[in-house]
Scaffold this motif. Structure first.
Motif, PDB file in Angstrom:
ATOM      1  N   UNK A 226      -7.771  22.897  54.199  1.00 45.80           N
ATOM      2  CA  UNK A 226      -6.605  22.486  53.428  1.00 45.80           C
ATOM      3  C   UNK A 226      -5.362  22.789  54.246  1.00 45.80           C
ATOM      4  N   UNK A 227      -4.446  21.843  54.298  1.00 48.28           N
ATOM      5  CA  UNK A 227      -3.118  22.072  54.864  1.00 48.28           C
ATOM      6  C   UNK A 227      -2.115  21.727  53.784  1.00 48.28           C
ATOM      7  N   UNK A 228      -1.160  22.626  53.548  1.00 48.36           N
ATOM      8  CA  UNK A 228      -0.159  22.383  52.509  1.00 48.36           C
ATOM      9  C   UNK A 228       1.183  22.943  52.938  1.00 48.36           C
ATOM     10  N   UNK A 229       2.237  22.340  52.417  1.00 45.13           N
ATOM     11  CA  UNK A 229       3.571  22.868  52.627  1.00 45.13           C
ATOM     12  C   UNK A 229       3.668  24.232  51.965  1.00 45.13           C
ATOM     13  N   UNK A 230       4.195  25.208  52.683  1.00 46.65           N
ATOM     14  CA  UNK A 230       4.321  26.538  52.108  1.00 46.65           C
ATOM     15  C   UNK A 230       5.275  26.490  50.917  1.00 46.65           C
ATOM     16  N   UNK A 231       4.844  27.092  49.842  1.00 46.49           N
ATOM     17  CA  UNK A 231       5.640  27.086  48.616  1.00 46.49           C
ATOM     18  C   UNK A 231       6.725  28.164  48.667  1.00 46.49           C
ATOM     19  N   UNK A 232       7.775  27.943  47.915  1.00 48.55           N
ATOM     20  CA  UNK A 232       8.884  28.888  47.835  1.00 48.55           C
ATOM     21  C   UNK A 232       9.042  29.273  46.360  1.00 48.55           C
ATOM     22  N   UNK A 233       8.139  30.144  45.864  1.00 49.96           N
ATOM     23  CA  UNK A 233       8.162  30.432  44.422  1.00 49.96           C
ATOM     24  C   UNK A 233       9.363  31.283  44.031  1.00 49.96           C
ATOM     25  N   UNK A 234       9.665  31.269  42.742  1.00 48.87           N
ATOM     26  CA  UNK A 234      10.702  32.162  42.225  1.00 48.87           C
ATOM     27  C   UNK A 234      10.263  33.611  42.449  1.00 48.87           C
ATOM     28  N   UNK A 235      11.226  34.462  42.726  1.00 48.05           N
ATOM     29  CA  UNK A 235      10.925  35.849  43.086  1.00 48.05           C
ATOM     30  C   UNK A 235      10.913  36.714  41.835  1.00 48.05           C
ATOM     31  N   UNK A 236       9.873  37.503  41.704  1.00 46.08           N
ATOM     32  CA  UNK A 236       9.750  38.430  40.575  1.00 46.08           C
ATOM     33  C   UNK A 236      10.172  39.841  40.972  1.00 46.08           C
ATOM     34  N   UNK A 237       9.797  40.258  42.187  1.00 44.41           N
ATOM     35  CA  UNK A 237      10.100  41.632  42.591  1.00 44.41           C
ATOM     36  C   UNK A 237      10.064  41.742  44.111  1.00 44.41           C
ATOM     37  N   UNK A 238      10.913  42.587  44.664  1.00 45.95           N
ATOM     38  CA  UNK A 238      10.916  42.876  46.090  1.00 45.95           C
ATOM     39  C   UNK A 238      11.055  44.379  46.285  1.00 45.95           C
ATOM     40  N   UNK A 239      10.319  44.897  47.261  1.00 44.76           N
ATOM     41  CA  UNK A 239      10.325  46.343  47.461  1.00 44.76           C
ATOM     42  C   UNK A 239      10.143  46.672  48.937  1.00 44.76           C
ATOM     43  N   UNK A 240      10.815  47.733  49.388  1.00 44.38           N
ATOM     44  CA  UNK A 240      10.647  48.264  50.737  1.00 44.38           C
ATOM     45  C   UNK A 240       9.740  49.495  50.678  1.00 44.38           C
ATOM     46  N   UNK A 241       8.670  49.488  51.460  1.00 46.17           N
ATOM     47  CA  UNK A 241       7.729  50.610  51.484  1.00 46.17           C
ATOM     48  C   UNK A 241       7.771  51.229  52.881  1.00 46.17           C
TER      49      UNK A 241
END
Length: 363
Positions: free
Chosen positions: A142-157
């Motif tokens: 499968x080849x597909x355009x990478x999706x750009x979903x809405x962001x729910x959470x971001x974190x730095x670890x």
């Protein structure tokens, strides 16, 4: 279902004038190859024909077919196998494609749609690739355009000194990671401060929508964020921006191990080794699948017709899938030896593409 057939060149057009007896003998040779991979001799062909014909007469027809480039003898005194030109002629002019049975349709829908309908596009595409691999005994791609979903959470670890892992959770359940460099001497509180700032600015937006808004907010908030925290935010944005631009398309391959089964000889092992090397060349596979995006239906690529399979002598059956706006967003298919079961796999690929498109439209 439609099978996209390339325009016939002059040699293929002349082959279309084969008489009924020649076509039947040619079909028997191709059917035997697709079923067993073995050459078929004149004596066995004469027993299979619908009309009585001696082995000597069969050999005369086989000689004519060989002169046309449709078949060849792999060894002296052996039977005959179809050439790549012969397979192309068979696919374009003689292949009879049936419809999937209700059981096949249900199996595809069950395996691709799954029990949990609230799944990410990544899950759908991965399941589709694995399903095609399992049903075809080839490699599902499968080849597909990478999706750009809405962001729910971001974190730095924090990781080792000077590095942190940025974890981005999408509203569709997808999770992606990036490793970013940190300024020297960064306190742990700066990672928390940067995470809180980005969550306040990005939540509910796609990465593309959020990037410019975050950059504007960052300029206005310099006095609230200390310099080190601001640098962490910038590093996180740069990491995600680079990943999105550098990998605009994703490739999913499942079932490579199927290609190692049912090997007939050492030359088969070498062919599969070359094919596995081909599949490692992500760009070439993406380019080849991209050629199927312009098709109205299923496309079939055979052997050295394309540079990707010029050494391994493989085939690919592929079809595009669309989103709810009828825009092509990807291509899926099956890669395997040239003796793939075309009549079965073509409708399977076509139906899977339609199911994937429907599921994406519901997302």
């Amino acid at each position: 279902m439609s099978l996209e057939r390339p325009p016939s060149d002059p040699p293929t057009q002349s082959l279309a004038s084969l008489d009924r007896r020649s076509r039947e003998i040619f079909r028997r040779i191709v059917d035997s190859y697709l079923t067993t991979g073995e050459p078929l001799g004149s004596r066995n062909i004469s027993r299979l024909l619908s009309v009585s014909l001696s082995p000597a007469s069969v050999r005369n027809v086989m000689s004519d077919l060989e002169a046309l480039g449709l078949i060849y003898a792999p060894h002296v005194s052996a039977g005959r196998l179809p050439t790549e030109l012969g397979l192309r002629f068979f696919v374009d002019a003689m292949l009879e494609i049936g419809d999937l049975s209700p059981d096949d349709r249900s199996a595809i829908e069950r395996q691709v749609a799954g029990a949990n309908h609230a799944r990410s596009m990544q899950d759908i595409l991965t399941d589709a690739s694995a399903m095609l691999s399992g049903l075809s005994r080839g490699a599902g791609v499968v080849v597909a355009t990478k999706q750009d979903p809405a962001i729910k959470h971001i974190e730095f670890v924090p990781l080792e000194p000077g590095k942190a892992l940025v974890v981005l959770v999408g509203a569709d359940g997808s999770v992606e990671n990036r490793v970013v460099q940190l300024p020297p001497g960064l306190p742990s509180s700066a990672l928390i401060e940067a995470s809180n700032f980005l969550n306040a600015q990005m939540r509910g937006r796609t990465l593309g929508e959020a990037r410019s808004a975050v950059e504007d907010a960052l300029s206005a908030a310099q006095r609230e964020l200390d310099a080190l925290s601001a640098r962490v935010v910038e590093a996180g944005l740069a990491g995600w921006a680079g990943g999105a631009a550098g990998e605009p398309r994703q490739l999913i391959v499942r079932g490579q191990h199927n290609l190692l089964e049912d090997l007939k000889a050492l030359e088969d092992l070498e062919r599969v080794r070359l094919l596995l090397e081909d599949l490692e060349g992500k760009k070439d596979v993406i380019d080849l699948l991209g050629r199927a995006e312009s098709a109205d239906g299923v496309r079939i690529f055979i052997g050295s017709e394309n540079k990707l399979f010029s050494l391994s002598g493989s085939s690919m059956i592929a079809a595009p899938f669309h989103d709810e706006d009828k825009k092509i967003v990807g291509v899926l298919g099956v890669i395997g030896p040239t003796r793939l079961n075309y009549a079965r796999i073509v409708p399977m690929v076509d139906y899977t593409a339609r199911i994937v498109g429907r599921l994406i439209g519901q997302g």
